[in-house]
Design a protein around this motif. Structure first.
Motif: not given
Length: 65
Positions: A61-63
């Motif tokens: 998941k992009k952070q």
């Protein structure tokens, strides 16, 4: 000039704690890859840094940094 010096660590270990405050496992990060050891395991499971990067790009998941 001193003859003594510090040697940098070759890896970093992290203990992963679950929601119930019990140890879930250990992660070891090395320049060559990432290793995982479940609690009470006598063996590590590892992937190369390249394989880890590909997996994270495809599944992570992009952070924000």
């Amino acid at each position: 000039m001193s003859v003594n010096k510090f040697r940098p660590r070759k890896f970093e270990d992290f203990e992963i704690i679950g929601e119930d405050d019990k140890v879930v496992g250990h992660v070891r990060v090395k320049p060559s890859g990432v290793l995982w050891a479940p609690t009470n395991a006598k063996e590590w499971y590892g992937v190369s840094l390249t394989d880890f990067a590909v997996y994270m790009i495809q599944n992570g998941k992009k952070q924000k940094k």
